[in-house]
Design a protein around this motif. Sequence first.
Motif, PDB file in Angstrom:
ATOM      1  N   GLU A   1      -9.176   1.300   1.409  1.00 21.21           N
ATOM      2  CA  GLU A   1      -8.410   2.339   0.710  1.00 21.21           C
ATOM      3  C   GLU A   1      -7.298   1.729  -0.145  1.00 21.21           C
ATOM      4  O   GLU A   1      -6.445   1.002   0.341  1.00 21.21           O
ATOM      5  CB  GLU A   1      -7.799   3.303   1.740  1.00 21.21           C
ATOM      6  N   ILE A   2      -7.324   2.081  -1.428  1.00 25.40           N
ATOM      7  CA  ILE A   2      -6.268   1.587  -2.321  1.00 25.40           C
ATOM      8  C   ILE A   2      -5.424   2.766  -2.810  1.00 25.40           C
ATOM      9  O   ILE A   2      -4.238   2.622  -3.099  1.00 25.40           O
ATOM     10  CB  ILE A   2      -6.887   0.765  -3.484  1.00 25.40           C
TER      11      ILE A   2
ATOM     12  N   GLY B   1      -1.068   2.041  -3.299  1.00 26.84           N
ATOM     13  CA  GLY B   1      -0.353   0.950  -2.643  1.00 26.84           C
ATOM     14  C   GLY B   1      -0.328  -0.253  -3.572  1.00 26.84           C
ATOM     15  O   GLY B   1      -1.362  -0.852  -3.848  1.00 26.84           O
TER      16      GLY B   1
ATOM     17  N   ARG C   1      -1.788  -3.608  -2.396  1.00 23.63           N
ATOM     18  CA  ARG C   1      -3.250  -3.642  -2.289  1.00 23.63           C
ATOM     19  C   ARG C   1      -3.875  -3.860  -3.659  1.00 23.63           C
ATOM     20  O   ARG C   1      -4.886  -4.546  -3.805  1.00 23.63           O
ATOM     21  CB  ARG C   1      -3.772  -2.360  -1.642  1.00 23.63           C
TER      22      ARG C   1
ATOM     23  N   ARG D   1       6.874   1.665   6.742  1.00 26.24           N
ATOM     24  CA  ARG D   1       6.096   2.214   7.859  1.00 26.24           C
ATOM     25  C   ARG D   1       6.251   1.303   9.068  1.00 26.24           C
ATOM     26  O   ARG D   1       5.923   0.114   9.001  1.00 26.24           O
ATOM     27  CB  ARG D   1       4.615   2.338   7.498  1.00 26.24           C
TER      28      ARG D   1
ATOM     29  N   HIS E   1      -1.786  -4.257   5.751  1.00 29.01           N
ATOM     30  CA  HIS E   1      -0.609  -3.440   6.065  1.00 29.01           C
ATOM     31  C   HIS E   1       0.677  -4.260   6.092  1.00 29.01           C
ATOM     32  O   HIS E   1       0.710  -5.341   6.657  1.00 29.01           O
ATOM     33  CB  HIS E   1      -0.774  -2.751   7.430  1.00 29.01           C
ATOM     34  N   LEU E   2       1.708  -3.689   5.507  1.00 28.41           N
ATOM     35  CA  LEU E   2       3.051  -4.250   5.574  1.00 28.41           C
ATOM     36  C   LEU E   2       3.978  -3.180   6.131  1.00 28.41           C
ATOM     37  O   LEU E   2       3.681  -1.989   6.037  1.00 28.41           O
ATOM     38  CB  LEU E   2       3.537  -4.634   4.173  1.00 28.41           C
TER      39      LEU E   2
ATOM     40  N   PHE F   1       6.416  -1.813   1.783  1.00 27.43           N
ATOM     41  CA  PHE F   1       5.533  -2.033   0.641  1.00 27.43           C
ATOM     42  C   PHE F   1       5.932  -1.108  -0.491  1.00 27.43           C
ATOM     43  O   PHE F   1       6.724  -0.194  -0.302  1.00 27.43           O
ATOM     44  CB  PHE F   1       4.055  -1.837   1.032  1.00 27.43           C
TER      45      PHE F   1
ATOM     46  N   MET G   1       5.049   1.609  -3.481  1.00 30.98           N
ATOM     47  CA  MET G   1       4.030   2.619  -3.745  1.00 30.98           C
ATOM     48  C   MET G   1       4.302   3.285  -5.096  1.00 30.98           C
ATOM     49  O   MET G   1       5.441   3.495  -5.472  1.00 30.98           O
ATOM     50  CB  MET G   1       4.003   3.660  -2.625  1.00 30.98           C
TER      51      MET G   1
ATOM     52  N   GLU H   1       4.493   1.052  11.499  1.00 30.62           N
ATOM     53  CA  GLU H   1       3.234   1.038  12.243  1.00 30.62           C
ATOM     54  C   GLU H   1       2.977  -0.381  12.720  1.00 30.62           C
ATOM     55  O   GLU H   1       3.183  -1.345  11.993  1.00 30.62           O
ATOM     56  CB  GLU H   1       2.078   1.562  11.388  1.00 30.62           C
TER      57      GLU H   1
END
Length: 482
Positions: free
Chosen positions: A405-406, A453, A456, A227, A236-237, A240, A242, A229
């Motif tokens: 949020e996980i 994630g 996380r 991402r 945030h990474l 990452f 998932m 972002e």
Amino acid sequence: MKRTKIAELLRTEPTNTEVLVKGWVKAFRNNQFIALNDGSCAANIQVVVDAERVDAALTDRIKFGAAIGVRGKLIESQGKGQKVEVVAEELTIFGDCNPEEYPLQPKRQTLEYLREVAHLRFRTNTFGAVFRVRHALAFAIHKFFNDRGFYYMHTPVITASDAEGAGEMFHVTTLPLENIPRTEDGEVDFSKDFFERPANLTVSGQLEAELGALALSDVYTFGPTFRAENSNTTRHLAEFWMIEPEIAFADLHDDMDLAEDMLQYVINYVLEHCADDLQLLENRLLEEEKSKPQHERSPMPLVERLRFVVENKFERLTYTEAIEILKNSKPNKKGKFQFPIEGWGADLQSEHERYLVEKHFQKPVILTNYPAAIKAFYMRLDDPGENVPGPTVSAMDILFPGIGEIVGGSQREERYDVLLQKMREMNIPEEELYWYLDTRKFGSCPHAGFGLGFERLVQFVTGMGNIRDVIAFPRYPGNAEF
Ligand code: ATP
Ligand code: MN
């Protein structure tokens, strides 16, 4: 002679047999006692060196960080705190380590500093523990799904579908940046690009996983996602990992049950298999929190917190119910939220999630049935509910203490007409996603899934405050070192 790993030696009875150990020096006391670690476990083994029998030129080279090998007898330890030790008969130096130049020192070094020497930080006690626990979690995840008849599916890393999260994607191209080919009207001419169309790194394997589930019933992915972002947070990474299970003939409740079972299973696995590492991480956290004000410290020590999550059911409630709680909450009434809760419909901010999890319920929470307008196009539209002000979807987010949020998941929209209409409303290009729509045209069925994630989860289990410290080489804005 074959080398034995330290983890195995520490499990053995002292037999007086010859062993060969290899590892890195953690300490050398009184010119006699070496604490040796080979990364196979948190504990060191003690090596006793008889100065009379080992060349002084060699003992001088036993420095913190040096790689050495020791052949000797495994005997019952004289000292406290260990069952066995090795009496050195032969010593080999594989790699010297000059203490003047070595970036690691035998003392506490800050996590920020260690991030700058991420190529060496594996050798510290903390990061050794973090990466062993990370491995155990990954293994437990595969075991959990395999034992339940799920198939591990590899979804593409490079994708051409521009369906989700536009603007957050990394482009993949071989076009020359210094001389980008243009079409007559000045647009980038992607027909000259490698794939003859725009491509990007995947932000999620879900859409492809759905295709798999609609034939294999239960599948999961476990792969890297990207991402672009620009969020410089501790959660945030840019790269990452998932885990995305997708289950056929299943609804939102099956989905929540699966996620809760899975989280409890993998956390329990680590409690059972990584006790020493967790203890080390718990002590690290207690030490770190000493310098924090009381209200910022965790209410429970690490291991107790993990047990609590394994032993208690997660709290399940709807978005609409959560809004009521938040609206009437003390921080909202006293104007303490940065984003005050005014009414139904807005997305929840991390301050709201944290209030629900850490203050109100004090346990993991699953929020469901979010407003359709703030969630993705593929989530299943709910039947209109009583006392619910607007349309909602069968979505669920799992919120964890200290993390937020996980997991994010949903039941998927399996009805062709409803999905098509939703895509049009949300400007999702239907021609590009013809393959996704096909599954709804041919043999569609109710199905659901979620994304967990991985970092996380590792953060929660290790108690590490920053996500950059639970992945070997973190990628984030301004950093792609190593
Ligand atoms: P957030 O609101 O925290 O940014 P999200 O809504 O963007 O999360 P999803 O798109 O639902 O998250 O992704 C599924 C899961 O992936 C999240 O629940 C979270 O655990 C994880 N995740 C999302 N973005 C990141 C990121 N940039 N770095 C690490 N993990 C992430
Ligand atoms: Mn996000």
